[in-house]
Motif scaffolding. Structure first.
Motif, short mmCIF file in Angstrom:
data_model
loop_
_atom_site.label_atom_id
_atom_site.label_comp_id
_atom_site.label_asym_id
_atom_site.label_seq_id
_atom_site.Cartn_x
_atom_site.Cartn_y
_atom_site.Cartn_z
N THR A 646 0.86 -1.19 0.00
CA THR A 646 0.00 0.00 0.00
C THR A 646 0.90 1.23 0.00
N ASP A 647 0.28 2.40 -0.09
CA ASP A 647 1.11 3.61 -0.06
C ASP A 647 1.51 3.98 1.37
N TRP A 648 1.06 3.22 2.38
CA TRP A 648 1.50 3.51 3.75
C TRP A 648 2.39 2.42 4.33
N GLY A 649 2.62 1.32 3.57
CA GLY A 649 3.52 0.31 4.09
C GLY A 649 3.47 -1.01 3.34
N ILE A 650 4.33 -1.93 3.80
CA ILE A 650 4.44 -3.26 3.20
C ILE A 650 3.89 -4.28 4.20
N TYR A 651 2.88 -5.04 3.79
CA TYR A 651 2.36 -6.12 4.64
C TYR A 651 3.17 -7.38 4.36
N VAL A 652 3.57 -8.05 5.45
CA VAL A 652 4.42 -9.24 5.32
C VAL A 652 3.78 -10.38 6.10
N GLU A 653 3.71 -11.55 5.46
CA GLU A 653 3.16 -12.73 6.14
C GLU A 653 4.29 -13.68 6.49
N LEU A 654 4.28 -14.15 7.76
CA LEU A 654 5.29 -15.08 8.23
C LEU A 654 4.86 -16.52 7.93
N GLU A 655 5.77 -17.47 8.19
CA GLU A 655 5.46 -18.88 7.91
C GLU A 655 4.26 -19.38 8.71
N ASN A 656 4.03 -18.77 9.90
CA ASN A 656 2.88 -19.19 10.73
C ASN A 656 1.59 -18.47 10.34
N LYS A 657 1.59 -17.82 9.16
CA LYS A 657 0.43 -17.12 8.59
C LYS A 657 0.09 -15.81 9.32
N ILE A 658 0.92 -15.42 10.29
CA ILE A 658 0.67 -14.15 11.00
C ILE A 658 1.20 -13.02 10.13
N GLU A 659 0.40 -11.95 10.03
CA GLU A 659 0.75 -10.84 9.14
C GLU A 659 0.99 -9.57 9.95
N GLY A 660 2.01 -8.83 9.56
CA GLY A 660 2.28 -7.52 10.16
C GLY A 660 2.66 -6.55 9.06
N MET A 661 3.03 -5.33 9.47
CA MET A 661 3.33 -4.32 8.46
C MET A 661 4.63 -3.60 8.76
N ILE A 662 5.41 -3.35 7.69
CA ILE A 662 6.57 -2.44 7.80
C ILE A 662 6.07 -1.07 7.36
N PRO A 663 5.95 -0.09 8.30
CA PRO A 663 5.45 1.24 7.89
C PRO A 663 6.39 1.87 6.87
N ILE A 664 5.84 2.64 5.96
CA ILE A 664 6.63 3.25 4.88
C ILE A 664 7.73 4.15 5.43
N ARG A 665 7.48 4.78 6.60
CA ARG A 665 8.49 5.68 7.16
C ARG A 665 9.74 4.92 7.65
N GLU A 666 9.61 3.58 7.82
CA GLU A 666 10.76 2.78 8.23
C GLU A 666 11.69 2.47 7.06
N LEU A 667 11.21 2.71 5.83
CA LEU A 667 12.07 2.55 4.65
C LEU A 667 12.74 3.89 4.41
N ASP A 668 13.81 4.16 5.18
CA ASP A 668 14.36 5.53 5.19
C ASP A 668 15.59 5.68 4.29
N ASP A 669 15.82 4.68 3.41
CA ASP A 669 17.00 4.78 2.53
C ASP A 669 16.69 5.44 1.20
N ASP A 670 15.40 5.77 0.97
CA ASP A 670 15.02 6.37 -0.32
C ASP A 670 13.59 6.91 -0.20
N PHE A 671 13.14 7.61 -1.23
CA PHE A 671 11.74 8.01 -1.31
C PHE A 671 11.04 6.98 -2.20
N TYR A 672 10.05 6.28 -1.63
CA TYR A 672 9.42 5.17 -2.36
C TYR A 672 8.10 5.58 -3.01
N ILE A 673 7.90 5.12 -4.24
CA ILE A 673 6.69 5.43 -5.01
C ILE A 673 5.85 4.16 -5.10
N PHE A 674 4.56 4.31 -4.86
CA PHE A 674 3.63 3.18 -4.88
C PHE A 674 3.19 2.91 -6.32
#
Length: 725
Positions: A646-674
């Protein structure tokens, strides 16, 4: 020249796969050009180039729905006109985490963007009237709320935050505001407790609505309080009114002697139930016997709930209001009181029980040659858990093994036939938790459907289909009587095309030229993708292309099952539509006249809405337990797969099917375009790319039980960031 032809053929493909939403948009677009014109389904069919019977029938259904939703007015039977068009449209608010909203309207072919300042206190799910702004090139369609037509809800669950002379209730979910509670309206609630508040007013210039506490649920973190607050969040009850419980207690277990005489006696036929190991409400049983002509008589016996729950009774009103049982992680909130659901109506072993049955004569290749529907009395010989039946299927040994194995062989043939006809094989893995006595999750495990589950499923599908055909497909040229169908619309052609272009990157593809081609190639894809790293992403996106199944008196068939007629007859203990089906079937078997369509259509809409709420509550309870489980793993690193962009973050699913999100502001090495079309985030300068389906290591960063939110950071060994566009 070649390019032009290709374009035309693609256009033709799209028209072949019209679904309800696309049709509504197309009809409204055509009528807006001639606002005063009166039309019928033949003219609409001609305008849209729809020539097949199925497509024309769908147009009829859509015109009826648009009349119900007040987009059209009916001038005379089968003739419609657009209701006066102004510069406004009506739609449903879908609030976004950032505070703005999209408003989805059948009048528009895309959502309308509304900034937070132009929402005029509209809340998520509200029906609103919008003024549309002039369209700017390459921009979203924008507008502002001019009127709140209908509030989705006025009751909210949340956490109490106290100040000296007043308090706020901070709602769970994405309400986007807090509710101001005056001290005298606290109803005994204390700081930090979970409570339910009702909004009493929202003055035009006030930042927050005013409200009062109507129920205190308990302390934050207490399992019961948390589960009750999830139910309250979706406006679902957690207990029965005292009056209803008292009525239930008076219903006798004993069957009066005269009742046996009115029914077909099936007690001498071998009968058994197969259910989850922890189930107590057994709504269905199967019976089997061999006939003299070497065919098989299979009985699908369903609890006769409507014998005990009568029209216009207190129990009926409660069942109708709830419309469904709700299944949370650690409990069932039943549609009917326990005495009925787990006792009087439940098809327990070694007890005579009243049923409504569908009895079929099947050949050895599972062809139905005879059918009978009616009231019965049965006596279940055995209660199997799915695991017990599975062991018989795998070993060939055990009590009633001959019956179980015969039914399994017949079920496999029914299943094979269903897929040959174009049914789609969606089989999602169920997430389950081992929890302690306080409701704390100790471990996560997965539950997959095996042959014993499929055995039951196939005979329930058979009964549901045959009951629907019996009413919906009368002999000769008779008009079908009003009935309740379970319908499933065709997939959205645009979603299918973007799904198809996405799966091309994995080397897959689906055929789009006809409904059957779509389902056949979709099945091939789902089989092929099993066990591969992209399996979950492909399956999730495939499901998102599909419409939601719902209840309606206007039959359009069930796309996913490839049935022209389908209903819900087999679970009246836990679903109100099945009770409606039982009542209508009984009435028509006795030669009764057709029921009032509008009355049943309204009940269908209510049932579909309550089913959706129950599913959302179930998902919320799973999410809560997932976050609670991961609280003990903060700081740990895990491999994951990108399951959403999404334009606010990356959703990631683990092997146990649990899902969380990396907020876009945590990707601080560049300006990311959705990049919405390619489900990707792309760095503007270094061109790093995060795309749906990619492997990605993560670190558990923080958990927020209140918001049921799990946040990740990139793992230390993020190989994905080296990936170039």
């Amino acid at each position: 020249m070649v390019r032009k032809k290709k374009k035309e053929s693609r256009k033709l493909k799209k028209s072949v796969t019209f679904n309800k939403k696309k049709l509504k948009n197309a009809i409204l677009s055509a009528l807006y050009e001639e606002p005063g014109r009166v039309v019928n389904y033949r003219q609409i069919s001609s305008w849209l180039g729809v020539k097949d019977t199925e497509g024309r029938h769908l147009i009829n259904v859509v015109l009826e729905e648009m009349k119900d939703d007040e987009y059209l007015e009916q001038i005379s039977r089968g003739r419609y006109r657009l209701k006066a068009k102004t510069g406004t449209v009506c739609g449903i608010v879908e609030l976004q985490p950032q505070g703005f909203a999209y408003v989805n309207s059948d009048e528009m072919d895309r959502p309308v963007l509304v900034s937070s300042r132009n929402l005029k206190n509209a809340m998520d799910g509200d029906k609103v009237r919008l003024h549309l702004y002039a369209r700017r090139k390459k921009h979203d369609l924008e507008g502002e709320v001019t009127e709140i037509v209908e509030r989705a809800k006025t009751i909210f669950v949340g956490t109490v935050e106290m100040s000296r002379n007043f308090a706020f209730l901070v709602p769970a979910g994405k309400a986007g505001f807090d509710i101001f509670i005056a001290k005298e309206n606290l109803n005994g609630a204390k700081d930090g407790q979970k409570a339910i508040a009702e909004i009493t007013e929202w003055p035009p210039k006030a930042r927050s609505p005013f409200g009062k506490i109507i129920e205190v649920l308990g302390d934050t973190g207490n399992n019961d309080a948390e589960m009750h607050s999830i139910l309250a969040e979706f406006e679902l009850p957690h207990k029965f009114p005292e009056k209803v419980d008292k009525v239930a207690e008076k219903i006798p277990f004993e069957i009066p002697e005269e009742e046996y005489k009115k029914r077909r006696d099936c007690r001498d036929v071998t009968t058994f139930t197969i259910d989850p190991a922890d189930a107590k409400d057994f709504d269905d049983a199967l019976s089997l016997r061999k006939l003299e002509n070497n065919n098989w008589e299979v009985g699908v016996h369903i609890a006769d709930v409507t014998h005990y729950v009568t029209p216009n009774s207190l129990m009926e009103a409660e069942a109708q209001s709830r419309a469904t049982s709700v299944y949370l992680v650690d409990r069932v909130v039943p549609m009917l009181p326990e005495r009925l659901s787990n006792g009087v109506c439940s098809l327990r072993p070694n007890e005579d029980k009243l049923c409504f049955s569908a009895i079929f004569e099947l050949t050895n290749d599972a062809r139905v040659v005879n059918e009978w529907f009616g009231k019965t009395v049965i006596h279940s010989d055995k209660r199997f858990a799915y695991e017990d039946a599975q062991e018989i299927i795998e070993t060939g040994k055990g009590e009633l093994s001959a019956e179980v194995l015969t039914l399994n062989e017949l079920a496999k043939k029914l299943r094979e036939q269903r897929f040959k006809n174009g049914a789609i094989a969606f089989e999602r893995v169920e997430i389950k938790f081992n929890i302690d006595e306080d409701g704390k999750p100790l471990s996560v495990y997965f539950k997959e459907a095996k042959e014993s589950n499929q055995l039951i499923e196939e005979f329930m599908l058979l009964a549901n289909r045959k009951v629907a055909e019996f009413i919906g497909k009368p002999e000769g040229r008779k008009k079908p009587k009003t009935f309740v169908y379970r319908i499933h619309d065709r997939p959205d052609p645009d979603k299918l095309e973007s799904f198809n272009s996405f799966i091309h990157r994995f080397g897959y593809g689906i055929e789009l030229q006809s409904a059957k081609a779509i389902s056949n190639s979709m099945n091939h894809l789902l089989t092929h993708v099993k066990g591969r790293k992209e399996q979950n992403v492909v399956e999730t996106l495939a499901i998102r292309t599909m419409a939601k199944a719902e209840y309606s008196t206007r039959n359009i068939g069930h796309y996913g099952l490839a049935f022209d007629y389908y209903t819900h007859f087999t679970s009246p203990i836990r679903r109100y539509p099945d009770m409606m089906v039982h009542r209508l079937l009984e009435k028509y078997l006795e030669g009764g006249r057709s029921a009032n369509e509008q009355k049943f259509e309204d009940l269908c809409r209510h049932s579909s809405d309550m089913e959706s709420r129950a599913a959302n509550a179930e998902r919320a309870s799973i999410k809560y337990k997932q976050v609670e489980f991961m609280q003990g793993h903060v700081g740990e690193e895990y491999p994951g797969v990108i399951s959403g962009i999404t334009d606010w973050g990356i959703y990631v699913e683990l092997e146990n099917k649990i899902e969380g999100m990396i907020p876009i502001r945590e990707l601080d090495d560049d300006f990311y375009i959705f990049d919405e079309k390619n489900y990707a985030l792309v760095g503007r300068h270094n061109h790093k790319k995060y795309q749906l389906g990619d492997d990605i290591p993560i670190k558990i960063w923080r958990t927020n039980l209140e918001k049921k939110q799990l946040d990740f950071r990139l793992g230390s060994n993020d190989k994905n960031v080296d990936k170039q566009v």
